[in-house]
Structures are given as C-alpha cells and as structure tokens.
Design an enzyme around this catalytic site. Structure first.
Site, PDB file in Angstrom:
ATOM      1  N   HIS A   1       0.829  -1.206   0.000  1.00  0.00           N
ATOM      2  CA  HIS A   1       0.000   0.000   0.000  1.00  0.00           C
ATOM      3  C   HIS A   1       0.864   1.257   0.000  1.00  0.00           C
ATOM      4  O   HIS A   1       2.047   1.216   0.333  1.00  0.00           O
ATOM      5  CB  HIS A   1      -0.946   0.012   1.210  1.00  0.00           C
ATOM      6  CG  HIS A   1      -0.264  -0.246   2.518  1.00  0.00           C
ATOM      7  ND1 HIS A   1      -0.036  -1.521   2.985  1.00  0.00           N
ATOM      8  CD2 HIS A   1       0.265   0.589   3.430  1.00  0.00           C
ATOM      9  CE1 HIS A   1       0.578  -1.454   4.151  1.00  0.00           C
ATOM     10  NE2 HIS A   1       0.782  -0.187   4.449  1.00  0.00           N
TER      11      HIS A   1
ATOM     12  N   CYS B   1       1.865  -4.844  18.646  1.00  0.00           N
ATOM     13  CA  CYS B   1       3.071  -5.620  18.359  1.00  0.00           C
ATOM     14  C   CYS B   1       4.237  -4.646  18.245  1.00  0.00           C
ATOM     15  O   CYS B   1       4.024  -3.451  18.040  1.00  0.00           O
ATOM     16  CB  CYS B   1       2.926  -6.455  17.090  1.00  0.00           C
ATOM     17  SG  CYS B   1       2.788  -5.486  15.567  1.00  0.00           S
TER      18      CYS B   1
END
Length: 606
Positions: free
Chosen positions: A62, A165
């Site tokens: 992206h 994360c």
C-alpha cells in the site's frame, strides 16, 4: 472501493518488483493515479521499511501519496506465487494493493484492517483462492459484507481489548480483526484498541473500561496499564489473539483472568506466569528500539573501513576526512546502542519514570565495558527499581513531583550505586582472564578454542575485549598467530546470524530478517556487534550457536596456521593474513555451523 476493472486473475510477475509494477499498472489503467512512477516509488519505499507479505499466501502492499486521485483497492492472483518476504516465509499468491490519496488521515490503514478482517476467515480465504472470475471475487466480498451487517449481539457482557506488536503493522491489526470477527460470529459486544504504527486507534474510554466484563491485552510491547486498575485481565502475546480469539473471549465473559493492581505486592500464579511473557516483552521493547542504532552505526562503520582498508600492525586505516566523519557517526550510534537498550527495557517496566535511570545504567555499563549483557542487567534493574519507587505511598503534596523529580532521582542514584559495585569485579575479572591467556602457548588449538568462545560470548563486552586486546598485544610482540583465530571468530556471529535469517526465514520476525542483512554486511567488515540484537532477543538459543561456530572456526584457523598482522577481523583483513585459503574456510565453516544450529534450536523451541 474494489470493482471489476481493478481485478486481475492471472498476474504474470515472477518476483516482488514485477508484481508491484503489475499491480500499479492496474491502478493506473483504471485512472486513479496522477503519477504512476511516484506511486510506485512510495509503495517500494514502504516495502523497504518492512514487507507487507502477511501469512497464508497474502500480501497487502500500500501507499499514501498525492499521486493518488481517490482511495482504491486493486486485487490480483498469482497461480505460482512469488517470494514476498512474508511473515511465514511462504510465497504470496493473493495481492491487495491499497492506493490512498494524501490528506485522508489513515484511510489506507482502515482499508487494510477491513481486508485482513475478511481474510482471517479460512472459508472466505479458500473461496477467494479458488475463484476464477472477477464476478466471483466481487460477489464473494459482497456476501461477506452482507453477513457482517446482519450480525446481531446475542450474548450478555461487554469485552474490551488492546492489541499491540513491536513493529505495529501486521499483527496489531490482524489480532484486532481476529477478535472482532470472532465476537461478531459469537454475538458478543466488543471494542478493540490498536496500538499500531499510526498510533492509538479506537482508544478505550474510561466508560468503556468501567462497563467491561473483562479486558484482553494481546501485546508484545509496553502499553498504558494503569487505567485497568481493578479490572480482570487476560494477558497474552499478540499472536494468541490471532490464533485463539474464541477462547480468549469466552474466558473473559466467564470471569477468568487476574485482577490488575498497578502496585500489587502479591501476585497470583496466573500473574507469575504472565510475568515471564512480561520479561520477554520488556526485553523486546529494548531490542526493537536499539535495532536502528545497530544497523545505521554498523553500516556507517563498515562503509568507512571498507573504503579505507586495513594496514598491517595498525588495523583500520581511516584517514580521508569524509570517511573519518562517517566512521565517527557510526561510532556515536554504536555508543548509544547499550544505553538505548537499557533505557527502553526500563521504560517498558516502569513507563516513563524508568527511562532516565535505564539510560544512565546503560551508559555506566558501556563505561565499565560490561557490553550488552551488562546493559540488559542495568535495564531490568533500573526498571524494577523505578517501579518500586513509583509505588511508594507518599503524602499527597509529593505526588505531583514524583514522576519528574523523586522517581528519576532516587532510582538513578540506586542504579548508579549498583553499577559501581558491578564495574569493580568486571575490571578484576578482565585482569585475571588476561593473566590466564598469557600463560597459554601461542598457536595452540586449546588457546584458539578459548579465544573463539570468549570473542563470541558477549560481543563487545568484557570477555570479548580481553580476548581481542590479548590478540592485539601479541601482534606488537611479533606473535600474529594469536590474532589469526581471533580474526575468524570476530566475524562468525554476525555472518552466521545473517545466514540463519536467509536459510530459515520462518524462524525469524520480519524485522530480524531485515537486521540479518545488515549483520551479514557488518560481519564482512569484522563488526561482531551486528549479532547483538539476535543475542539480546533470544540469548538461550543464539549465544550457544554463535559460540560453537566461532570456537570451531578459531580451531580450524589454528590448525591451518592462519596469522593476522592487523588488530582487526573479518574478510576485510584478508590482505594482511597468512594462509588465506584456511582463513576463508574457517569463516565459512564456522558461520554455517552457527546458522544451522540456531535454526535447529529455534525449531525445537517452536
């Protein structure tokens, strides 16, 4: 945002770059790009940061740029699949390319989240893989959308969760979508906060937390925990939210978990179990923040030495002003490596009050020559000391100045005292080791074995320094045979770990695989510290592997009578090495042993 004109069922690209170019072509032909080349550059730049290859054959490249006219998704399928540096090491077959115009906040992240939410469904993913026409793809997405919109809340209770994360890209959003998807299926009301690369999204309010039946914390990095005071918590690594979302939701609704108290002195068995995960989380917080310094510092040092060369008896000979400046920059970055490791370990434990004592403890570990192991000790000590001071029951008048004055001052002072008592034994230990080495016969296999183990044990720490300085001193005394095995052992840890990430990608995170490339380059220039991020993140498997490889490489060098006339190591010293063939063989064998051993140990762990 996905229509037939942006779907291609038979991508022909044979590698990552060809696939990206082909997907950009789809968007360009659909008329959504102002500047095709600029958008492609942005997408490739994003991939260079960390791969968008996820798991199960899926990749979601992206880009967000002014070169995009309107937010659009392109979809493509590759029958054979291509290597996309995916999280699971498998080839990617299904590609979603997201194009987002500049100035649309984080629309591309929301689209990414929307896609991953659907792809977590095994049945949906299988149907997508088997679809043969553009119409089937559109119909499949529409049917899932309809099913999601028809979902209703059926069960009592309200679940809140936080996912995070270390990198904040893939697993953060996949974990959130996994929980949301499963909650919809079970008819459970849920709200999930994501702590990702774009910051905190869908933040939990005080009312959310107060109303919640329980809280799921699926995180591998430090998050704000004090707000959950008195709530029942289930704490797991972020991957567990992807793997067992139903189990976590049911446990929360059934009232399982541990009541969180930020200043609790007594810990239940469940909390003690979670503390093991917590220690690893604190360590990884330090490692992930240290990693950019290791890479940029190592690359700058490596380039300056590589372009300057090595002189016999003098080591690295950097005289060019520009290259000297480059070397100084790299050395400065390396100098910050241990303080940052310590500081962010401490910050993960005690939040911001832990940062100052952690940084100071790491700097003192550097000064004492304690290496990364000393930095880790300083970080954990600073963190738990700051946490202890933070939980003091002080008068109300002192509370406002606790975080900015009392906690950093007291905890930094205590860490300083601790490191003072540690530095003296380290100095005595180094002297004792030097005397032991002086009593051994130069050129002996046993001496080479000991030197190989010492060089690789702490990579820049006191034991490594003793071995290196001993070898350097022997050169000045006309005994270059000692430095030969050391020159081999110096480069095996980073080269071995670089090879390990190349041959066993599945056993390493994306950030580790990227660090492996830099480590390999550092090894060629004789920078042992390139292996430190791997050793800090997984010492029980990495340190024995690099010690074994370095020891065997050093022994081979001794048997082959390799000598090194410069106080440096790695292939860069080849011009000043005697018996060059055995020197290269020793490095290759030792590095392969390290790479193979660490991958075997990691597979056993899994």
């Amino acid at each position: 945002m996905l229509s037939k004109e942006f779907i291609k069922m038979n991508l022909t690209g044979k590698n990552k770059n060809e696939i990206l170019e082909e997907m950009v072509d789809i968007l360009d032909k659909g008329g959504v790009l102002n500047d095709k080349e600029e958008y492609l550059r942005v997408v490739k730049e994003r991939e260079a940061t960390s791969s968008t290859g996820l798991e199960e054959g899926i990749a979601i490249p992206h880009g967000k740029t002014k070169a995009v006219k309107k937010a659009t998704i392109a979809f493509g399928k590759s029958e054979t699949g291509v290597d996309f540096n995916s999280l699971d090491g498998e080839k990617a077959r299904l590609f979603f390319m997201i194009a987002a115009p500049e100035g649309t906040t984080d629309e591309h992240i929301e689209m990414l989240s929307k896609i991953t939410n659907k792809l977590l469904n095994d049945e949906f993913r299988e149907k997508l893989d088997n679809a043969k026409t553009e119409d089937e793809i559109i119909k499949l997405f529409n049917s899932v959308e309809k099913k999601e919109n028809e979902a209703t809340i059926k069960r009592d209770g309200y679940v809140v969760a936080v996912t995070a994360c270390p990198v904040g890209i893939a697993h953060t959003y996949m974990a959130a979508d996994s929980l949301i998807n499963k909650a919809l299926e079970l008819g459970v009301d849920i709200k999930v906060e994501t702590n990702g690369s774009v910051g905190v999204k869908n933040e939990l309010t005080t009312e959310d937390i107060k109303r919640a039946t329980g809280v799921i914390i699926a995180a591998d990095k430090s998050i704000d925990m004090d707000r959950f005071e008195g709530k029942k918590l289930i704490q797991v690594p972020v991957k567990e939210a992807i793997r067992i979302p139903e189990e976590l939701i049911n446990k929360t609704l059934n009232g399982e978990g541990t009541i969180f108290h930020s200043s609790s002195k007594k810990e239940s068995k469940t909390t003690a179990k979670n503390e093991k995960t917590g220690a690893y989380k604190h360590l990884m917080n330090g490692v992930s923040n240290m990693l950019p310094l290791v890479v940029c510092g190592g690359v700058l040092i490596a380039l300056s030495i590589a372009l300057s060369g090595i002189k016999a008896g003098a080591g690295a000979d950097v005289t060019n002003p520009f290259l000297k400046s480059m070397l100084d920059l790299g050395v400065t970055a390396f100098g910050l490596m241990i303080p940052v490791l310590s500081g962010y370990i401490a910050m993960s434990i005690a939040d911001r009050p832990g940062l100052a004592p952690g940084l100071v403890g790491g700097a003192l570990a550097n000064t004492a020559g304690a290496g990364f192991l000393g930095g880790m000790v300083a970080g954990f000590a600073a963190g738990y000391i700051a946490k202890w001071v933070k939980n003091w029951n002080v008068p109300a008048g002192l509370r406002p100045i606790m975080p900015i004055f009392v906690i950093p001052l007291v905890s930094t002072g205590l860490v300083g005292i601790l490191m003072y008592f540690i530095s003296s034994p380290i100095s005595g230990f180094m002297n004792a080791l030097t005397n032991v080495l002086k009593g051994m016969q130069a050129g002996s296999i046993f001496l080479a074995l000991i030197l190989g183990l010492m060089i690789s044990f702490d990579m820049g720490g006191p034991i490594n320094k003793v071995a290196f300085l001993f070898g350097s001193a022997m050169i000045t005394q006309g005994v270059p045979e000692v430095m030969g095995p050391i020159a081999v052992a110096i480069c095996i840890p980073p080269i071995g770990m670089g090879l390990a990430t190349m041959i066993g990608g599945k056993n390493f995170e994306i950030s580790e695989r990227e660090a492996g490339k830099a480590a390999f380059a550092m090894g060629l220039i004789g920078i042992t510290e390139g292996a430190i991020p791997f050793a800090a993140a997984d010492p029980l498997r990495v340190i024995p592997s690099i010690m074994t490889g370095s020891a065997i490489g050093a022994v081979i060098a001794a048997i082959g009578k390799v000598t090194d006339h410069a106080p440096h190591g790695g292939p860069i010293v080849l011009p000043v090495v005697d018996n060059k063939l055995m020197f290269i063989i020793a490095i290759v064998v030792g590095s392969l042993i390290t790479a193979i051993m660490v991958n075997i140990l990691k597979k056993i762990k899994k």
